[in-house]
Design a protein around this motif. Structure first.
Motif, PDB file in Angstrom:
ATOM      1  N   HIS A 173      82.329 135.074   1.459  1.00  0.00           N
ATOM      2  CA  HIS A 173      81.489 135.011   2.655  1.00  0.00           C
ATOM      3  C   HIS A 173      81.963 133.891   3.587  1.00  0.00           C
ATOM      4  CE1 HIS A 173      78.340 137.499   0.570  1.00  0.00           C
ATOM      5  NE2 HIS A 173      78.220 137.944   1.793  1.00  0.00           N
ATOM      6  N   VAL A 199      88.600 138.193   1.239  1.00  0.00           N
ATOM      7  CA  VAL A 199      87.212 138.579   1.521  1.00  0.00           C
ATOM      8  C   VAL A 199      86.811 139.769   0.642  1.00  0.00           C
ATOM      9  CG1 VAL A 199      85.675 139.578   3.272  1.00  0.00           C
ATOM     10  CG2 VAL A 199      87.157 137.673   3.874  1.00  0.00           C
ATOM     11  N   GLN A 200      87.766 140.676   0.450  1.00  0.00           N
ATOM     12  CA  GLN A 200      87.451 141.876  -0.327  1.00  0.00           C
ATOM     13  C   GLN A 200      87.588 141.657  -1.833  1.00  0.00           C
ATOM     14  OE1 GLN A 200      89.558 145.354   1.414  1.00  0.00           O
ATOM     15  NE2 GLN A 200      89.593 144.101   3.259  1.00  0.00           N
TER      16      GLN A 200
ATOM     17  N   ASN B  51      76.542 133.428   6.067  1.00  0.00           N
ATOM     18  CA  ASN B  51      76.269 134.834   6.380  1.00  0.00           C
ATOM     19  C   ASN B  51      76.090 135.601   5.083  1.00  0.00           C
ATOM     20  OD1 ASN B  51      78.689 136.675   5.710  1.00  0.00           O
ATOM     21  ND2 ASN B  51      79.655 134.936   6.698  1.00  0.00           N
ATOM     22  N   ASN B  53      76.008 139.180   4.813  1.00  0.00           N
ATOM     23  CA  ASN B  53      76.409 140.586   4.733  1.00  0.00           C
ATOM     24  C   ASN B  53      77.787 140.846   5.311  1.00  0.00           C
ATOM     25  OD1 ASN B  53      75.877 140.055   7.349  1.00  0.00           O
ATOM     26  ND2 ASN B  53      74.212 141.526   7.594  1.00  0.00           N
ATOM     27  N   TYR B  54      78.638 139.831   5.381  1.00  0.00           N
ATOM     28  CA  TYR B  54      80.005 139.983   5.873  1.00  0.00           C
ATOM     29  C   TYR B  54      80.075 140.431   7.330  1.00  0.00           C
ATOM     30  CZ  TYR B  54      81.490 139.509   1.024  1.00  0.00           C
ATOM     31  OH  TYR B  54      81.689 139.046  -0.245  1.00  0.00           O
ATOM     32  N   VAL B  56      80.121 139.120  10.966  1.00  0.00           N
ATOM     33  CA  VAL B  56      80.382 137.843  11.613  1.00  0.00           C
ATOM     34  C   VAL B  56      80.323 138.028  13.126  1.00  0.00           C
ATOM     35  CG1 VAL B  56      82.227 136.181  12.038  1.00  0.00           C
ATOM     36  CG2 VAL B  56      81.768 136.945   9.719  1.00  0.00           C
ATOM     37  N   THR B  58      81.343 136.696  16.840  1.00  0.00           N
ATOM     38  CA  THR B  58      82.307 135.868  17.537  1.00  0.00           C
ATOM     39  C   THR B  58      82.236 136.181  19.027  1.00  0.00           C
ATOM     40  OG1 THR B  58      84.612 135.140  17.579  1.00  0.00           O
ATOM     41  CG2 THR B  58      84.246 137.482  17.263  1.00  0.00           C
ATOM     42  N   TYR B 154      80.942 139.822  19.973  1.00  0.00           N
ATOM     43  CA  TYR B 154      81.388 140.869  19.054  1.00  0.00           C
ATOM     44  C   TYR B 154      80.783 140.612  17.679  1.00  0.00           C
ATOM     45  CZ  TYR B 154      85.052 141.823  22.488  1.00  0.00           C
ATOM     46  OH  TYR B 154      85.731 142.135  23.633  1.00  0.00           O
ATOM     47  N   LEU B 156      81.600 141.604  13.947  1.00  0.00           N
ATOM     48  CA  LEU B 156      82.702 142.169  13.180  1.00  0.00           C
ATOM     49  C   LEU B 156      82.266 142.379  11.738  1.00  0.00           C
ATOM     50  CD1 LEU B 156      85.590 139.790  14.336  1.00  0.00           C
ATOM     51  CD2 LEU B 156      84.955 141.976  15.323  1.00  0.00           C
ATOM     52  N   MET B 158      83.626 142.258   8.204  1.00  0.00           N
ATOM     53  CA  MET B 158      84.831 141.621   7.684  1.00  0.00           C
ATOM     54  C   MET B 158      85.238 142.108   6.298  1.00  0.00           C
ATOM     55  SD  MET B 158      85.561 139.667  10.210  1.00  0.00           S
ATOM     56  CE  MET B 158      86.887 138.664   9.576  1.00  0.00           C
ATOM     57  N   ASP B 159      84.391 142.861   5.612  1.00  0.00           N
ATOM     58  CA  ASP B 159      84.722 143.237   4.230  1.00  0.00           C
ATOM     59  C   ASP B 159      85.373 144.615   4.130  1.00  0.00           C
ATOM     60  OD1 ASP B 159      81.520 144.515   3.018  1.00  0.00           O
ATOM     61  OD2 ASP B 159      82.404 144.496   5.022  1.00  0.00           O
ATOM     62  N   VAL B 160      85.874 145.089   5.268  1.00  0.00           N
ATOM     63  CA  VAL B 160      86.586 146.361   5.242  1.00  0.00           C
ATOM     64  C   VAL B 160      87.980 146.120   5.805  1.00  0.00           C
ATOM     65  CG1 VAL B 160      84.518 147.766   5.476  1.00  0.00           C
ATOM     66  CG2 VAL B 160      85.696 147.001   7.529  1.00  0.00           C
ATOM     67  N   SER B 161      88.861 147.053   5.532  1.00  0.00           N
ATOM     68  CA  SER B 161      90.211 146.928   6.042  1.00  0.00           C
ATOM     69  C   SER B 161      90.586 148.239   6.729  1.00  0.00           C
ATOM     70  CB  SER B 161      91.158 146.634   4.873  1.00  0.00           C
ATOM     71  OG  SER B 161      92.429 146.321   5.348  1.00  0.00           O
ATOM     72  N   VAL B 163      89.501 145.285   9.650  1.00  0.00           N
ATOM     73  CA  VAL B 163      88.244 144.705  10.096  1.00  0.00           C
ATOM     74  C   VAL B 163      87.706 145.535  11.264  1.00  0.00           C
ATOM     75  CG1 VAL B 163      87.316 142.709  11.335  1.00  0.00           C
ATOM     76  CG2 VAL B 163      88.755 142.373   9.327  1.00  0.00           C
TER      77      VAL B 163
END
Lengths: 275, 177
Positions: A173, A199-200, B51, B53-54, B56, B58, B154, B156, B158-161, B163
């Protein structure tokens, strides 16, 4: 207890520390973080910092960024005085004047930056040079050394007592927020790829946090002996550069301060009391 | 005992020893009351999870739809720009109030007294209106009359690829006079 008198001060060590400080200041200035560049900046926001409150209440930082010649004078004075001090590190009046100007620089930058970072190191490291008496220098060095150690040990303590260390997703996080501007700007590369990966993969990220906490906690050894100061400083420097790489938090402003641990043996003159 | 720093300091200079002891006590009290940021210039070193829930948030400034890429700058300027832009954006979203404004208002309970601290402990809202122009020029944008300055927010994921931008919104708009 005896303080050794008429000792040859480690001028070379002083010069190294001050040169590191000079390089840090130059990196700031050349990157665009100087009072001249902040001229006309009308927005500031203060955190919980009574030093900033007091400084901004006087109106001095606001005055500096609103008057370009004052800003120019401050930046040039800092550079010239610091260069002079590198050449003549025992000149306490230059050190005292430089300390005053660096405090002004610090309050201007941090108040407009709206967030404290490592800039305080500029002020702490200079405290070593503002006294003439070798005994006072010794005491100041030890105070600064203990403060540095307390800082890291408390960081480790906070991580343990807050439960951050035992929360499996805590570090991932924390990492999530660090490179957001890069992603927004599509300024991508292997650092952002690594950030996404960590992060993942929360286990790897958390392992890094645990490793960092161990390094911070290592500083506790310094409370019992000065023998390992060099090693402690080396580990902490590696920790900071890893932090820069992984979390985009550079220790600029802190390296010169940390270097007093590297030179702990040379800066320490205390002898045991003779019976 | 003779090796202890505080003992040696006490023998050397009693006032200095008292100051150090007072500092340690004060620090312990602040730590106990979870006010660890108050006395020291350093933050709480990422002990708090900010945070959940990932997602974010900005911010990005654009001049005539051209974005200002702060990530291209050297670290000190990049860090300064990111923090200052975030702080200004939050100030805008919070009805031009920041922590110090709310703190002073809470303590004084009187708008006349609060006003005396304007531009001393918190920024004057009118004066800060020129900040977006300053920020753009700080990043070498040459502004002309009728140029448009926008600040985008924005969110974002962040826990996916890769982002993902979940949403984006304009939170501030100014036409240069």
């Amino acid at each position: 207890m005896v303080f050794k008198k008429n000792i040859n001060e480690p001028i070379a060590v002083y010069r190294i520390i001050l040169t590191v400080l000079l390089i840090e200041i130059l990196v700031n200035f050349f990157s665009g973080l100087n009072t001249i560049s902040l001229y006309g900046n009308t927005f500031f926001s203060l955190e919980q910092d009574p030093l900033l409150w007091a400084a901004y209440y006087t109106g001095m930082p606001q005055f500096i960024v609103q008057h370009v010649w004052v800003a120019i004078f401050l930046d040039i004075a800092i550079l010239l005085l610091l260069c002079w001090l590198v050449v003549k590190p025992l000149n306490v009046w230059v050190a005292r004047l430089l300390l005053l100007f660096l405090i002004l620089f610090y309050v201007v930058v941090v108040g407009h930056h709206t967030h404290r970072n490592f800039q305080t190191g500029y002020i702490f490291v200079l405290l070593l040079f503002v006294v003439t008496s070798i005994n006072n220098k010794q005491i100041l060095f030890e105070c600064l050394r203990y403060f540095l150690l307390i800082f890291y040990v408390m960081a480790a303590y906070l991580k343990i007592t807050s439960g951050a260390l035992f929360n499996a997703t805590h570090m991932s996080h924390a990492l999530a927020a660090q490179f957001a501007p890069y992603f927004t700007a599509q300024h991508l590369g292997w650092r952002t790829a690594l950030n996404s990966y960590l992060v993942q993969h929360t286990f790897i990220a958390q392992s890094l946090l645990i490793a960092a906490t161990i390094v911070e906690a290592l500083a506790i050894v310094g409370f019992f002996t000065k023998k390992y100061d060099f090693l402690i400083a080396l580990f902490l420097l590696i920790f900071h550069f890893a932090n820069w790489f992984l979390m985009d938090i550079a220790p600029i402003g802190h390296i010169a301060f940390l270097s007093i641990l590297f030179f702990s043996k040379q800066l320490c003159w205390i002898k045991k009391a003779s019976n | 005992m003779h090796k202890l720093f505080l003992y040696r300091l006490l023998k050397f200079n009693k006032i200095a020893a008292l100051l150090v002891a007072a500092f340690l006590i004060l620090y312990a009290v602040f730590f106990y009351k979870k006010m660890d940021m108050l006395l020291f210039p350093y933050n709480n070193m990422f002990t708090q999870q900010l945070n959940q829930n990932y997602v974010v948030t900005t911010y990005m400034m654009k001049v005539n739809q051209k974005p200002i890429f702060i990530s291209n700058d050297w670290y000190p300027k990049k860090d300064f720009s990111e923090a200052a832009l975030t702080s200004f954006s939050k100030w805008i979203r919070n009805n031009k109030q920041d922590y110090m404004y709310q703190f002073v208002q809470q303590k004084t309970n009187d708008s006349a007294t609060t006003a005396t601290y304007k531009n001393k402990l918190f920024v004057d809202a009118q004066a800060a209106e020129t900040w977006p122009q300053w920020f753009a020029e700080y990043h070498h944008f040459k502004l002309q009359k009728n140029d448009t300055i926008l600040i985008w927010q924005y969110n974002l994921r962040m826990d996916v690829s890769p982002v993902a931008i979940m949403d984006a919104a304009i939170i501030y708009k100014k036409i240069v006079q």
